[in-house]
Design an enzyme around this catalytic site. Structure first.
Site, mmCIF file in Angstrom:
data_model
loop_
_atom_site.group_PDB
_atom_site.id
_atom_site.type_symbol
_atom_site.label_atom_id
_atom_site.label_comp_id
_atom_site.label_asym_id
_atom_site.label_seq_id
_atom_site.Cartn_x
_atom_site.Cartn_y
_atom_site.Cartn_z
ATOM 1 N N CYS C 87 -40.703 31.555 88.804
ATOM 2 C CA CYS C 87 -40.637 31.872 90.227
ATOM 3 C C CYS C 87 -39.195 31.759 90.738
ATOM 4 O O CYS C 87 -38.368 32.593 90.410
ATOM 5 C CB CYS C 87 -41.591 30.958 90.995
ATOM 6 N N HIS C 196 -46.915 30.782 88.041
ATOM 7 C CA HIS C 196 -46.562 29.381 87.765
ATOM 8 C C HIS C 196 -47.410 28.773 86.655
ATOM 9 O O HIS C 196 -48.441 28.153 86.943
ATOM 10 C CB HIS C 196 -46.752 28.543 89.031
ATOM 11 N N GLU C 198 -46.986 26.121 85.089
ATOM 12 C CA GLU C 198 -47.095 24.650 85.210
ATOM 13 C C GLU C 198 -48.229 24.249 86.145
ATOM 14 O O GLU C 198 -48.609 23.079 86.182
ATOM 15 C CB GLU C 198 -45.766 24.050 85.663
#
Ligand SMILES: Nc1ncnc2c1ncn2[C@@H]1O[C@H](COP(=O)(O)OP(=O)(O)O)[C@@H](O)[C@H]1O
Ligand SMILES: [Mg+2]
EC number: 6.3.5.3
Lengths: 87, 752, 226, 87
Positions: C87, C196, C198
């Site tokens: 991002c 994302h 994560e």
């Protein structure tokens, strides 16, 4: 003290949804006869000292390396005398 | 620039006859006379600035105080309460050494003037309250009210507000995990933008807003001070003290979320190194508030040199500096030997920090400017001894007629086909429709601890990665109910938020509120306020959930027309292990649907009466808080022991709304049977409180029904999760595709 | 033996802690890096996390790109250090010209947060080895400036060289050209993407999927086997 | 066809976090001597037909009601001949 203005606009071939959104809204607002709208950025830099060629060259560098991303944007540097007058 | 002599304390004493513009600053004559009496002389301009902002309705709660006392007087005993009302935000023990702080605040008026910035700075303000308690902010919520969904101004206000909340909260890295969006013409000129935040800390990290220890330094850090939000002080500055200066001061404050993010990080780092004795955020009334509150809550006095405040605008007068509401600033009290380290941390985060004063052994707040003393006050008189009004209140004469206009007598659908059409219309109505277009503009995932977010019944955040400890929060309010009966309406808001928390499996612990009302100078509005507070305080006592803090927003009215009384209630809950949370979405076909609680004919203030009949009248649903408590216990036990796989509370729109939401989210339909003793219309659309629908795996049915039976909670089997439509046996069916289109297209069609 | 993976914190980074958590969950050792330090602490790989560094002011990633840490990242990335930009990290990588093209505001002009379906187009980069070519995954997407643009020549070249690593499926959430969600450099060590990973590493959290974990196991395997 | 440019800048008394962030980054990039930076928006409108007083008045209205948020922004309307030249 002088003001240098850097105008940064998206390259013409890149879609500008903000400009388009403005343009699409125009008829609703009763505005006709505007065939295109593009939205960009305007930077006003207050420069200390004289705005000579050297200074302008440096600002050009600044615009090229930082204020604009030349992969997607074009820019123009202009000197604007600050005439004490409010806008 | 010419300047009349500095209006110092000495100058004020020597020139008792100088006229000050107290009325322009919003003080009443008797209030001004009190100030003179307190000081034993006329105030200086700077003192007047401080008293006028601190004694304003917004800061002093002068109209509401006498009623709000009930939250303390009737507070239930709660072992969980660590810090109560009066601090920046309340603090609740959630176990395992963790404490949670949470609060809801309003930013209504600024958001009408400038939706984006008004809403953004609302988020900024509430988050600073949370940091000031010593906590790391972990989530935000945003209960919102707008005018009619199809009103042109709603198209201006709503997208701006939503973008502002998102723009600020997303940039801070705070997941948005809940809120409300309600449309009603009564909010047309007065949208309600409430914002709530939750923070987590260890018990030992709780910080309070007080300045003690003579010699300790007062450090102002964060953004430079500009001329934001000081309309009043400009009058003072320009007309009385400096006619030459243009009083061009912005009425609108612009937020800088990036600056606030840095403020969060550097404050938390300073806390971690135990560098902070006391701390206060700068919100309304800026430095006036921060210095007077810090000083009055501490043991000594305080001396401040205003010349040391970093300015964005060098033309500001001292009065303006004291009143400025520039965002993203905090004030910390730090022991002298720790100042260097504190400043170092600020520098690490590129945050400007300046020592502006120190704590003294006296009991005065003294403020200096250009060498002269311009403020010399007892800080308590500024911060705590503001005026208190016993405003007259009276039940409005229209209340009886309103309640007599019984919604239960409205024409009901005559055929199954008509009922089907009405259900579809309801599911698609702006208030019942999916808010995804709005909530997808908010980051739900940041921080990596979001267990539940919208459209779940409550938002849930994991607090401890090892143990799975979590907290849940829900906010609710129903202005239509409150208009019909403010006492009951407030309790219904409480009951709904409480129920929403329990529905996800968390145990409700504590309450915060944001009380949005019209003008307190109208006895009818004041009665609504008094009744709502009484209802909420009584309700909290009965449920055992103390009010830990909140916010009052008055004068939400245009001319004579006040908004519906709108108490918004936030309930905070705790869950030992977030793995046990209960989601809204149907999980598996074949699971049995049970309706918990009793259903009777209750349509006053209902979504049905609004959407189908544009009607508001009668009585709101009855409240039975003992029942709510029992329902909550069952929902929590069932979640803990794995007896249910999904649950949804029933509120506006009734049972059908809840079932449709669970079905659409789970992408699984349902077959429903109208229980004996109920007609399909009442079964589907009544808004009786104290109810929820749960999905029970067949293997758990006996255990679950036994539990409900033993505890005395009515549990009625109403159907099964099945297929790709919602079928009401013997009446009608609606395919999920049809429902989805109705439910999800409304808001984008109105706003996109 | 494990690998040490650095995660840079810029002012305004938001997902640095989450990224370190994901690295730990994958079994590697996260190392916090600070934007003002040139020192990369001899990590084996670097992640530039999501967030709003410098508030996304000027352009997303434009100010961070000039930080001291980026001098080292740029230098070492060119020498082969594996770098992942998520991002805001992706935005920084394009601003730093480690990846071609640029990022602009979403075409619908709103922030968007959704569980996004993607197709893995290149399972051979340093960060995607644990995926299958063509695998379809769901990873949360959340951004304001996620519209990937480049000129036609660059786009064709990216496609021809297999350097489009992820493509949006079902819907294009931001107007990215050719549905591009992530790309890699010529050497395959630098990868940037808007979604994302994560935030998709634990079954209970967020969307409840773990489709993002292979990013972190991929790099770990690659480094440990190297 | 003519181009009308509307420059929109935050009012001077309003905080400009973007401009500030740019300014603070300058020393790091090796640029000194710029005492202030403000960032605003530039709209380029392509107007069909003559840009006479009436047209300008209408664009002024458009700027006031739509392009600028006059609660916090000022604007200036300028005519710019499109000289065929690329920027
Ligand atoms: N402005 C908002 N911000 C965040 N979440 C919202 C907002 N408005 C509604 N929601 C979420 O959407 C869901 C449905 O809202 P609502 O119908 O008001 O719930 P309920 O009736 O159960 O209180 C809830 O999860 C709520 O938190
Ligand atoms: Mg609910």
């Amino acid at each position: 003290m002088a003001r240098v203005v850097v105008d940064v606009m998206l390259k013409p071939e890149i879609l500008d949804p903000q400009g388009q959104a403005v343009q699409r809204a125009l008829p609703r607002l009763g505005f006709e006869g505007i065939s295109d709208v593009r939205q960009g950025k305007r930077f006003e830099l207050e420069v200390e000292g004289p705005v000579d060629e050297a200074a302008l060259a440096r600002i050009h560098d600044l615009a090229e390396s930082f204020l604009a991303n030349t992969v997607i944007e074009d820019f123009v540097v202009k000197v604007e005398e600050v005439a004490g007058a409010a806008e | 620039m010419s300047r009349t002599p500095l209006d110092t304390v000495e100058h004020a004493a020597a020139t008792p006859d100088v006229e000050l513009p107290w009325a322009e600053l919003g003080l009443k004559k008797d209030e001004y006379e009190r100030v003179v009496e307190i000081l034993g002389r006329r105030p200086t301009g700077a003192e007047l600035a401080m008293y006028s902002v601190m004694w304003s309705e917004h800061c002093s709660y002068k109209s509401s105080k006498v009623h709000l006392r009930q939250f303390g007087e009737k507070a239930p005993h709660s072992d969980a309460m660590l810090v109560g009302i009066g601090e920046n935000a309340g603090v609740v023990d959630v176990g395992q050494g963790y404490a949670v702080t949470f609060k809801v605040e309003s930013h209504n008026h600024p958001s009408y003037v400038e939706p984006y910035q008004g809403a953004a700075t609302g988020v900024g303000g509430i988050v600073r309250d949370i940091i000031a308690m010593g906590a790391r902010p972990v989530a935000v919520v945003d209960p919102l009210r707008f005018g009619a969904a199809d009103h042109p101004d709603t198209k201006r206000v709503l997208p701006g507000v939503v973008a502002g909340i998102g723009g600020y909260g997303n940039c801070l890295g705070l997941p948005n995990i809940g809120g409300e969006v309600v449309f009603d013409a009564c909010y047309q000129g007065n949208p309600l933008v409430n914002a709530g935040a939750i923070g987590v800390m260890r018990h030992e990290d709780i910080h309070l807003a007080k300045a003690s220890g003579a010699g300790n330094k007062v450090i102002l850090y964060g953004a430079r001070t500009g001329g934001d939000g000081i309309g009043g002080a400009s009058i003072l500055a320009s007309e009385t003290f400096d006619d030459a200066k243009p009083s061009k001061r912005p009425a609108v404050q612009v937020g800088d979320p990036f600056q606030e993010k840095l403020l969060i990080e550097c404050t938390l780092e300073a806390f971690q190194e135990k560098l902070v004795v006391g701390i206060q955020d700068l919100g309304a009334a800026g430095l006036s508030c921060a210095t007077s509150e810090l000083a009055s809550n501490g043991s000594g006095g305080m001396r401040v040199t205003l010349d040391d405040v970093p300015l964005r605008d060098s033309t500001l007068s001292p009065e303006e500096i004291l009143m400025s509401e520039s965002q993203e600033r905090m004030c910390a009290v730090v022991e002298p030997e720790k100042v260097d380290r504190f400043l170092e941390i600020c520098e690490k985060w590129d945050v400007i920090a300046t020592v502006i004063g120190e704590v003294t052994d006296g009991d005065r707040l003294e403020i200096f400017w250009h060498g002269g003393k311009i403020v010399d006050v007892d800080p308590r008189t500024v911060a705590h001894d503001g005026p208190v009004y016993e405003r007259p209140y009276a039940r409005p004469d229209w209340q009886d007629a309103l309640q007599a206009d019984d919604a239960n007598k409205l024409p009901r659908p005559a055929t199954a086909e008509e009922l089907r059409e009405q259900v579809l219309k309801l599911v698609a109505s702006p208030n019942q429709a999916s808010k995804k277009w709005i909530t997808s503009q908010y980051d739900h995932f940041v921080q990596g601890n979001t267990v539940l977010a919208q459209p779940e019944d409550s938002g849930m955040i994991r607090v401890d990665e090892e143990t799975g400890l979590g907290v849940a929060i829900a906010t609710d309010g129903n202005g239509r109910y409150a208009k019909l009966d403010p006492y009951t309406g407030a309790q219904l808001a409480l009951a709904e938020a409480y129920r929403n928390v329990a529905t996800t499996g968390a145990k409700p612990l504590a309450v915060s509120d944001c009380l949005n009302f019209g003008s307190p100078e109208d006895p009818a509005v004041m009665w609504q306020f008094a009744e709502a507070v009484r209802g909420l305080a009584d309700g909290c006592l009965q449920l055992g959930t103390p009010v830990t803090g909140g916010n009052v927003s008055l004068y939400n009215q245009t001319g004579e027309a006040a908004i519906h009384p709108t108490p918004v209630v936030a309930v905070l809950g705790v869950i030992d292990d977030v793995a046990r949370r209960t989601p809204v979405a149907f999980q598996e076909e074949g699971q049995l649907l049970y309706l918990l609680g009793d259903t009777s004919e209750e349509f006053g203030g209902s979504a049905w009466s609004q959407v189908i009949h544009d009607h508001l009248g009668g009585l709101p649903p009855k409240v039975d808080l003992e029942r709510e408590r029992l329902l909550a216990e069952i929902l929590i036990a069932a979640s803990r022991d794995g007896m249910i796989d999904s649950a949804h509370d029933l509120s506006d729109g009734g049972l059908i709304q809840a079932v449709v939401e669970s079905a659409l989210l789970g992408e699984k339909g349902a077959r429903l049977i109208v229980p004996d003793g109920l007609d399909a219309f009442t079964f589907l659309l009544s808004e009786s409180a104290g109810r929820a629908v749960v999905a029970v795996p067949r293997s758990e049915e006996l255990r679950f029904t036994d539990m409900c039976g033993a505890r005395g909670l009515p549990a009625t089997r109403i159907g099964v999760v099945d297929g790709d439509s919602v079928e009401i046996q013997g009446a009608f069916g609606l395919s999920l595709a049809e429902l989805r289109e109705a439910h999800e297209n409304t808001i984008p069609a109105l706003l996109a | 033996m494990t690998a040490r993976i650095g995660v840079v914190t810029f002012p305004g980074s938001l997902d640095d802690r989450d990224t370190r958590r994901a690295i730990t969950l994958a079994g590697a050792e996260p190392v916090a890096l600070w934007h003002k330090d040139k020192d990369l602490k001899q990590v084996d790989a670097v992640v530039l996390p999501g967030g709003f560094s410098y508030g996304d002011y000027l352009r997303a990633g434009a100010i961070s790109r000039f930080s001291p840490v980026m001098e080292s990242v740029i230098e070492q990335a060119k020498a082969g250090l594996p770098v992942l930009g998520i991002c805001n990290g992706f935005q920084i990588l394009t601003e730093a010209h480690l990846l071609p093209g640029g990022m602009l505001g979403n075409d619908h002009l709103h922030f968007i947060c959704r569980d996004q379906k993607l197709r893995v187009e290149n399972a051979e980069t340093a960060w995607t080895g644990d995926y299958r070519q063509g695998q379809e995954i769901h990873i949360p997407l959340k951004n304001m400036d996620g519209r990937y643009v480049a000129d036609e020549y660059t786009l064709d070249k990216l496609e021809a060289e297999g350097r489009v690593v992820f493509r949006y499926l079902d819907m294009n959430p931001n107007g990215s050209l050719r549905d591009i969600a992530g790309i890699t450099n010529e050497a395959g060590n630098v990868v940037g993407l808007m979604p994302h990973p994560e935030h998709a590493v634990e079954p209970l959290i967020g969307t409840g999927r773990t489709d993002g974990l292979p990013f972190f196991t991929s790099i770990l395997k690659k480094l440990v086997n190297a």
